[in-house]
Design an enzyme around this catalytic site. Structure first.
Site, PDB file in Angstrom:
ATOM      1  N   ARG A 189       0.834  -1.216   0.000  1.00 21.45           N
ATOM      2  CA  ARG A 189       0.000   0.000   0.000  1.00 21.45           C
ATOM      3  C   ARG A 189       0.867   1.263   0.000  1.00 21.45           C
ATOM      4  O   ARG A 189       0.561   2.249   0.669  1.00 21.45           O
ATOM      5  CB  ARG A 189      -0.933   0.054   1.221  1.00 21.45           C
ATOM      6  CG  ARG A 189      -1.912  -1.085   1.345  1.00 21.45           C
ATOM      7  CD  ARG A 189      -2.967  -1.006   0.230  1.00 21.45           C
ATOM      8  NE  ARG A 189      -4.076  -1.872   0.527  1.00 21.45           N
ATOM      9  CZ  ARG A 189      -4.095  -3.176   0.269  1.00 21.45           C
ATOM     10  NH1 ARG A 189      -3.058  -3.747  -0.324  1.00 21.45           N
ATOM     11  NH2 ARG A 189      -5.150  -3.897   0.572  1.00 21.45           N
ATOM     12  N   SER A 243     -10.429  -0.919   4.019  1.00 25.79           N
ATOM     13  CA  SER A 243      -9.637  -1.171   5.231  1.00 25.79           C
ATOM     14  C   SER A 243      -9.189   0.158   5.820  1.00 25.79           C
ATOM     15  O   SER A 243      -8.597   0.978   5.113  1.00 25.79           O
ATOM     16  CB  SER A 243      -8.392  -1.978   4.903  1.00 25.79           C
ATOM     17  OG  SER A 243      -8.751  -3.198   4.318  1.00 25.79           O
ATOM     18  N   GLU A 262      -4.486   3.041   7.101  1.00 23.78           N
ATOM     19  CA  GLU A 262      -4.252   2.856   5.685  1.00 23.78           C
ATOM     20  C   GLU A 262      -4.849   4.052   4.941  1.00 23.78           C
ATOM     21  O   GLU A 262      -4.389   4.408   3.864  1.00 23.78           O
ATOM     22  CB  GLU A 262      -4.920   1.551   5.226  1.00 23.78           C
ATOM     23  CG  GLU A 262      -4.355   1.002   3.951  1.00 23.78           C
ATOM     24  CD  GLU A 262      -5.426   0.712   2.922  1.00 23.78           C
ATOM     25  OE1 GLU A 262      -5.064   0.646   1.745  1.00 23.78           O
ATOM     26  OE2 GLU A 262      -6.591   0.562   3.294  1.00 23.78           O
TER      27      GLU A 262
HETATM   28  N1  EPU Z   1     -10.495 -11.726  10.617  1.00 18.43           N
HETATM   29  C1  EPU Z   1     -10.980 -11.817  11.893  1.00 18.43           C
HETATM   30  N2  EPU Z   1     -12.265 -11.396  12.112  1.00 18.43           N
HETATM   31  C2  EPU Z   1     -13.038 -10.908  11.093  1.00 18.43           C
HETATM   32  C3  EPU Z   1     -12.530 -10.819   9.804  1.00 18.43           C
HETATM   33  C4  EPU Z   1     -11.238 -11.224   9.576  1.00 18.43           C
HETATM   34  O1  EPU Z   1     -10.306 -12.285  12.819  1.00 18.43           O
HETATM   35  O2  EPU Z   1     -14.186 -10.577  11.378  1.00 18.43           O
HETATM   36  C5  EPU Z   1      -9.135 -12.223  10.362  1.00 18.43           C
HETATM   37  C6  EPU Z   1      -9.198 -13.629   9.781  1.00 18.43           C
HETATM   38  O3  EPU Z   1      -8.176 -14.378  10.362  1.00 18.43           O
HETATM   39  C7  EPU Z   1      -8.903 -13.415   8.322  1.00 18.43           C
HETATM   40  C8  EPU Z   1      -7.956 -12.245   8.397  1.00 18.43           C
HETATM   41  O4  EPU Z   1      -8.468 -11.417   9.437  1.00 18.43           O
HETATM   42  O5  EPU Z   1      -8.301 -14.525   7.764  1.00 18.43           O
HETATM   43  C9  EPU Z   1      -7.827 -11.495   7.114  1.00 18.43           C
HETATM   44  O6  EPU Z   1      -9.094 -11.004   6.720  1.00 18.43           O
HETATM   45  P1  EPU Z   1      -9.410 -10.727   5.185  1.00 18.43           P
HETATM   46  O7  EPU Z   1      -9.090 -11.910   4.379  1.00 18.43           O
HETATM   47  O8  EPU Z   1     -10.787 -10.182   5.093  1.00 18.43           O
HETATM   48  O9  EPU Z   1      -8.352  -9.652   4.724  1.00 18.43           O
HETATM   49  P2  EPU Z   1      -7.658  -8.411   5.471  1.00 18.43           P
HETATM   50  O10 EPU Z   1      -6.239  -8.755   5.747  1.00 18.43           O
HETATM   51  O11 EPU Z   1      -8.464  -7.959   6.623  1.00 18.43           O
HETATM   52  C10 EPU Z   1      -6.713  -7.343   3.288  1.00 18.43           C
HETATM   53  C11 EPU Z   1      -6.736  -6.016   2.611  1.00 18.43           C
HETATM   54  C12 EPU Z   1      -8.049  -5.820   1.870  1.00 18.43           C
HETATM   55  C13 EPU Z   1      -8.196  -6.933   0.857  1.00 18.43           C
HETATM   56  C14 EPU Z   1      -8.142  -8.284   1.585  1.00 18.43           C
HETATM   57  C15 EPU Z   1      -8.147  -9.462   0.657  1.00 18.43           C
HETATM   58  C16 EPU Z   1      -5.299  -4.558   3.909  1.00 18.43           C
HETATM   59  C17 EPU Z   1      -5.219  -3.422   4.876  1.00 18.43           C
HETATM   60  N3  EPU Z   1      -6.531  -4.962   3.579  1.00 18.43           N
HETATM   61  O12 EPU Z   1      -7.704  -7.314   4.306  1.00 18.43           O
HETATM   62  O13 EPU Z   1      -7.971  -4.587   1.172  1.00 18.43           O
HETATM   63  O14 EPU Z   1      -9.413  -6.823   0.133  1.00 18.43           O
HETATM   64  O15 EPU Z   1      -6.924  -8.380   2.349  1.00 18.43           O
HETATM   65  O16 EPU Z   1      -6.912  -9.537   0.014  1.00 18.43           O
HETATM   66  O17 EPU Z   1      -4.269  -5.068   3.482  1.00 18.43           O
HETATM   67  C18 EPU Z   1      -8.439  -2.270   1.341  1.00 18.43           C
HETATM   68  O18 EPU Z   1      -7.225  -2.103   1.227  1.00 18.43           O
HETATM   69  O19 EPU Z   1      -9.236  -1.306   1.485  1.00 18.43           O
HETATM   70  C19 EPU Z   1      -8.958  -3.619   1.346  1.00 18.43           C
HETATM   71  C20 EPU Z   1     -10.238  -3.889   1.519  1.00 18.43           C
END
Ligand code: EPU
Length: 343
Positions: free
Chosen positions: A171, A243, A339
């Site tokens: 990012r 995010s 972010e």
């Molecule tokens: N999780 C929880 N509780 C929840 C939801 C998620 O504990 O209610 C944990 C789970 O372990 C899950 C992990 O968080 O496996 C990761 O969650 P998720 O796969 O939804 O992805 P993220 O890391 O939270 C990132 C990006 C998103 C992108 C997704 C998918 C960042 C800051 N965010 O989110 O990007 O869509 O991965 O690749 O890196 C954005 O940048 O605006 C964005 C939405």
């Protein structure tokens, strides 16, 4: 402003509600939309020497306006998708900064060109996507960026940045730090692949692996859209900036300490010494899901996302974010960094 071409629009004391996906009703002293590079150069010349803040925005999907903006906001209406070359092994396209990012993804999926299908349905525009290095489901946009065309704000001169000069990271790019505000993106050149190159490592995308044959770019796009729709708020229905925080990268020692107490900490190994922990998990463990402060709330399905639930003010969102940061720091001794860009 003299000799302004007709297609430039200038608005004063203009509500930015439609220009930030949080839907905050803040005002800009002046808002200028231009549609060509020549118009941009003309606008920049007219603003020169005036003591005022200038901010260039895209779709406003990663911004948190903390108050009214006492300056000029610029917005690009440069919209084109041009094929530079189409060969059997690669397709090179040049795209105007004002094109909606997902319109580009839709067009590429329709042609079955691989490269941006995992990044489908991300709100925002092409110019900002190259600055922010948007990423999702195992892909970052930098992997398909060949070069970024810009205009230097202080001189109006064009400058092309090759991918290697953009300082891309998670990012992150040079345009967010060392060169912040100095160059305005006018177009981005991407390299896509007509030959399937697929990234299906992300949990719910893995099911496409059992697909008969390689999935088409359109099939991957459809799956990504379905995942996003199930996890993330629909931008038209509930304001947010995606995010809110980055996923923190912590020393392996810190991770091991947390894992002693919480056996199943989700994580991604970055290197021997560095582990990335999902901020969503940290926030979830602190019990924030669904909690609100004033009109701002933590999204129930994905606690990394702060939403404008009910006429939130910038202060509501800032306060909620601060409370979350404090509780994650207290519980895990980890600093979350936003972010979204605070303006
Ligand atoms: N999780 C929880 N509780 C929840 C939801 C998620 O504990 O209610 C944990 C789970 O372990 C899950 C992990 O968080 O496996 C990761 O969650 P998720 O796969 O939804 O992805 P993220 O890391 O939270 C990132 C990006 C998103 C992108 C997704 C998918 C960042 C800051 N965010 O989110 O990007 O869509 O991965 O690749 O890196 C954005 O940048 O605006 C964005 C939405």
């Amino acid at each position: 402003m003299r000799d302004m071409a007709n297609s430039i629009t200038i608005k004063r004391d203009y509500s930015l509600r439609e220009h930030n996906t949080f839907g905050l009703d803040v005002k800009a002293k002046q808002f200028i939309n231009y549609n060509t590079i020549d118009e941009l150069v003309e606008v920049l010349a007219s603003l020169k020497g005036k003591e005022q803040r200038i901010l260039h925005i895209g779709g406003g999907s990663n911004l948190l306006f903390t108050q009214d903006f006492e300056g000029t906001i610029l917005h690009s209406g440069i919209k084109f998708i041009e094929y530079v070359s189409r060969e059997d092994h690669e397709v090179v396209i040049r795209v105007g900064a004002g094109v909606k990012w997902d319109d580009l993804c839709a067009e590429m999926a329709r042609c079955n060109y691989y490269g941006c299908e995992n990044l489908s349905y991300i709100p925002g525009e092409v110019g900002a996507s190259a600055i922010q290095n948007i990423g999702a489901y195992g892909v970052e946009v930098e992997s398909i960026i060949q070069q970024v065309e810009t205009i230097e704000a202080s001189t109006g001169k064009p400058r092309v940045f090759h991918h290697t000069e953009c300082g891309y990271g998670y990012r992150d790019s040079i345009f967010k730090h060392r060169l912040q505000g100095q160059y305005i993106v006018t177009a981005v050149v991407y390299r896509l692949s007509p030959i399937p190159i697929v990234h299906l490592d992300y949990g719910q995308l893995q099911q496409l692996r059992s697909h008969a044959g390689t999935p088409t770019a359109q099939e991957i796009r459809d799956a990504v859209i379905a995942i996003r729709q199930s996890k993330l708020p629909e931008p038209d229905e509930l304001g947010s900036a995606g995010s809110f925080f980055k996923n923190p990268v912590v020393p392996a020692k810190v991770f091991r300490q947390i894992a002693t107490t919480y056996g199943d900490v989700p994580h991604y190994v970055i290197s021997e010494d560095e582990i990335k922990i999902p901020a969503a998990w940290l926030i979830d463990q602190c019990g924030w899901k669904g909690k609100s402060h004033g009109g701002a709330a933590v999204y129930e399905k994905q606690p990394l996302i702060l939403v404008n639930k009910d006429h939130a003010t910038p202060t509501d969102i800032i306060k909620l974010a601060t409370l979350i940061e404090q509780s994650v720091l207290e519980k895990f001794n980890i600093h979350l960094s936003p972010e979204v860009n605070y303006i």
